[in-house]
Design an enzyme around this catalytic site. Structure first.
Site, PDB file in Angstrom:
ATOM      1  N   HIS A   1       1.775   4.719  -2.881  1.00 56.16           N
ATOM      2  CA  HIS A   1       1.968   6.219  -2.929  1.00 56.16           C
ATOM      3  C   HIS A   1       3.318   6.765  -3.383  1.00 56.16           C
ATOM      4  O   HIS A   1       3.185   7.554  -4.072  1.00 56.16           O
ATOM      5  CB  HIS A   1       2.139   6.640  -1.270  1.00 56.16           C
ATOM      6  CG  HIS A   1       0.465   6.506  -0.591  1.00 56.16           C
ATOM      7  ND1 HIS A   1      -0.363   6.952  -1.244  1.00 56.16           N
ATOM      8  CD2 HIS A   1       0.206   5.817   0.445  1.00 56.16           C
ATOM      9  CE1 HIS A   1      -1.567   6.757  -0.441  1.00 56.16           C
ATOM     10  NE2 HIS A   1      -1.121   6.015   0.564  1.00 56.16           N
TER      11      HIS A   1
ATOM     12  N   HIS B   1       0.778  -1.048   0.012  1.00 55.61           N
ATOM     13  CA  HIS B   1       0.069   0.032  -0.093  1.00 55.61           C
ATOM     14  C   HIS B   1       0.947   1.068   0.128  1.00 55.61           C
ATOM     15  O   HIS B   1       0.681   2.159  -0.747  1.00 55.61           O
ATOM     16  CB  HIS B   1      -0.850   0.015   1.248  1.00 55.61           C
ATOM     17  CG  HIS B   1      -1.822   1.363   1.385  1.00 55.61           C
ATOM     18  ND1 HIS B   1      -3.168   1.458   1.023  1.00 55.61           N
ATOM     19  CD2 HIS B   1      -1.413   2.412   1.760  1.00 55.61           C
ATOM     20  CE1 HIS B   1      -3.662   2.532   1.185  1.00 55.61           C
ATOM     21  NE2 HIS B   1      -2.615   3.148   1.641  1.00 55.61           N
ATOM     22  N   GLU B   2       1.899   1.243   0.878  1.00 58.61           N
ATOM     23  CA  GLU B   2       2.827   2.379   1.054  1.00 58.61           C
ATOM     24  C   GLU B   2       3.635   2.709  -0.409  1.00 58.61           C
ATOM     25  O   GLU B   2       3.910   3.890  -0.628  1.00 58.61           O
ATOM     26  CB  GLU B   2       3.539   2.423   2.221  1.00 58.61           C
ATOM     27  CG  GLU B   2       2.758   2.392   3.537  1.00 58.61           C
ATOM     28  CD  GLU B   2       1.956   3.671   3.818  1.00 58.61           C
ATOM     29  OE1 GLU B   2       2.390   4.974   2.954  1.00 58.61           O
ATOM     30  OE2 GLU B   2       0.810   3.716   4.350  1.00 58.61           O
TER      31      GLU B   2
END
Length: 578
Positions: free
Chosen positions: A374, A370-371
């Site tokens: 980004h 998920h990170e």
């Protein structure tokens, strides 16, 4: 956040305060220029909106009142949070009253008078207890105490806080605070938020009703005729999952050595989005553990940006959470030269010791993916202005790309690319484990989601109405949303729900919002071609590249070929239900 030197960290914090006092959207002189340019059609209206949401279109006396209100709001918000942080309430139980909790957890508890064990009202104690403790009376005592934290004190603070927010919103030209908070977001109006939450809640009612009936049956089998209460939810969800899925997470975690997970994530992202990552040897970094990578376009070799990985919990003073920071936003200079975007992924993984691989829990694998989403969003953003670059996008939209990417953590093909048994990495995770992880993801999720929706509705109602009695509201709202389950006697989430105080006021809905539209994107575009580079490149160019320079609804509609829908999200929940 990352310097190894305490004096540098302190000086940086002071510098940040000074920079914040010169935020452009609070400068009257800049506002006048921008406003004049807008009237001539030379400037973008969103810029003017930023200034006017800070009150720069008001008279001097009203601007001073805006500042006073903001100061009072900040003080009350911090007091609410501080009260929760300072709360030292604890409960004492015998070992018999904690039956079901793992032996390691029991051993970690402080003893009082050599006979009682101390349970604090912190999430690291409360969450495992509500999930594992077999004793219903213990679960209820802890759930009630947890829901009573800071009771009347914080409820009073919140009521004052909400009134000040409404006053601020009216001064700035809005009818209530929710309208002010939601206006710059993808949802646009508080009415739209209510419609969204109610649509999701109603669509899940049949499924949640079946889930609740199954959980009640489980309780009847284990505890007899005692009624099912909200304090029983997490315990019986856990029991239902254990019965439905033969999934040993201890065994699952053996397949996720950290270095293999990271290289697998890199490969998936590169294959999907047509990117190439290369580590830069001997880079100048702030700590020997930090690594620097370049990101280029695979077909043209054009340099797109850089990212640092500072991922080990190995030093004092380092920021203690996982997050992605924009060190430099991409932008286009007047001579056509592009400023390179630079991102930093911060995390807290333990280093490998004595040659033994550091194994990640599956939840950590999902979080890392998920990170890294980004990071990719930041690098692939091609907006011309730094104002719309990096992660400077609509807060209702910013999580959507990363939540889309999380789906690859539940697909057999991609899970195998980032897994390998720690004693023989040529053996990836099994198909059976992959299938169980995917089914478990949405199991018994309708009830859990309705509990989230309840708090989102509380947040939206108090910020769109005047003088709401939160206790009376919850007595009415709780059984309505939670299928007849009453709120626990004497508890009031309004006293101990930090998101109401700071950061998410009138915007608690945003996480569910982004999850819903991420589900639509994945189901519509990637379900049949999970590593299809053609679709991946479309996603990169149409969803990641515009940044904040286009309205999110335009971005998603352009990519999907239609307006986004809640249907895929509901179908996912239903497909994997009990």
């Amino acid at each position: 956040m990352v310097s190894v030197l305490a004096d540098v960290r302190k000086a940086s914090a002071e510098a940040e305060k000074r920079i914040d006092s010169h935020v452009i959207s609070k400068r009257e002189d800049v506002y006048r220029v921008v406003k004049a340019s807008t009237t001539k059609g030379e400037w973008m209206s969103p810029e003017v909106q930023d200034f006017e949401r800070n009150g720069l279109n008001l008279t001097l006396s009203k601007r001073e009142e805006v500042q006073r209100l903001r100061t009072q709001i900040d003080e009350l918000s911090m007091r609410y949070i501080q009260n929760l942080n300072d709360d030292s309430t604890f409960l004492l139980f015998s070992e018999k009253e904690l039956v079901g909790l793992p032996p390691k957890f029991i051993q970690s508890l402080d003893k009082v008078d050599d006979s009682k064990l101390k349970i604090t009202l912190r999430s690291h104690h409360v969450a495992p207890l509500l999930e594992h403790c077999k004793v219903g009376t213990t679960r209820k005592m802890v759930a009630v105490a947890y829901g009573q934290r800071c009771g009347e004190t914080n409820v009073q603070i919140l009521e004052n806080l909400v009134q000040l927010r409404h006053k601020l919103a009216r001064l700035l030209g809005y009818s209530n605070y929710a309208d002010y908070a939601v206006e710059p977001r993808m949802a646009k109006t508080s009415t739209k938020v209510f419609e969204f939450l109610e649509d999701i809640s109603i669509s899940l009612t049949d499924l949640a009703t079946r889930e609740l009936a199954a959980l009640k049956d489980l309780k009847k089998q284990e505890e007899g005729q005692s009624p099912f209460g909200i304090e029983d939810l997490w315990y019986y969800v856990k029991r239902a999952e254990e019965q439905k899925f033969d999934l040993d997470f201890g065994a699952v975690n053996q397949y996720f050595p950290f270095s293999l997970v990271l290289s697998g994530i890199f490969k998936i992202i590169q294959d999907l989005f047509g990117l190439k990552f290369e580590e830069i040897a001997d880079a100048e970094v702030w700590h020997s553990d930090v690594r620097l990578f370049s990101a280029s376009d695979l077909s043209s070799s054009e340099l797109l940006g850089y990212f640092y990985l500072d991922i080990y919990a190995s030093r004092e003073g380092k920021y203690g959470h996982t997050c992605v920071l924009a060190l430099q936003n991409g932008s286009l200079a007047s001579n056509g030269v592009r400023q390179m975007p630079v991102a930093l992924l911060l995390s807290q993984f333990q280093k490998e010791l004595d040659g033994s691989p550091r194994l990640l829990r599956f939840s950590e694998v999902v979080n890392l993916f998920h990170e890294f989403g980004h990071v990719v969003h930041h690098i692939c953003n091609r907006a011309s202005f730094a104002r719309f670059s990096g992660l400077r996008v609509d807060p209702d939209f910013v999580e959507i790309p990363s939540q889309v990417l999380e789906n690859w953590c539940y697909e057999s093909v991609t899970l195998k690319l980032m897994s390998g048994f720690h004693q023989d990495i040529t053996k990836p995770i099994t198909d059976e484990m992959c299938a169980s992880l995917k089914r478990r993801r949405d199991s018994i999720s309708a009830l859990k989601l309705k509990q989230d929706i309840l708090l989102c509705l509380l947040d939206q109602i108090i910020h769109s109405s005047e003088n709401v009695d939160t206790m009376e509201l919850l007595k009415h709202l709780h059984p309505k949303v939670m299928l007849g389950l009453p709120i626990l006697e004497g508890t009031n989430p309004a006293s101990c729900f930090p998101r109401l105080a700071i950061g998410y006021e009138a915007a608690c809905y945003s996480r569910i919002w982004s999850e819903v539209f991420a589900a639509d994107i994945f189901a519509s575009k990637f379900q049949d071609g999970r590593l299809n580079p053609y679709v991946g490149l479309q996603f990169r160019n149409k969803v990641l590249a515009p940044g904040g320079s286009k309205e999110p609804i335009e971005i998603l509609s352009d990519f999907l070929g239609r307006e986004p829908s809640i249907q895929a999200y509901i179908e996912n929940k239903t497909r994997n239900s009990l």
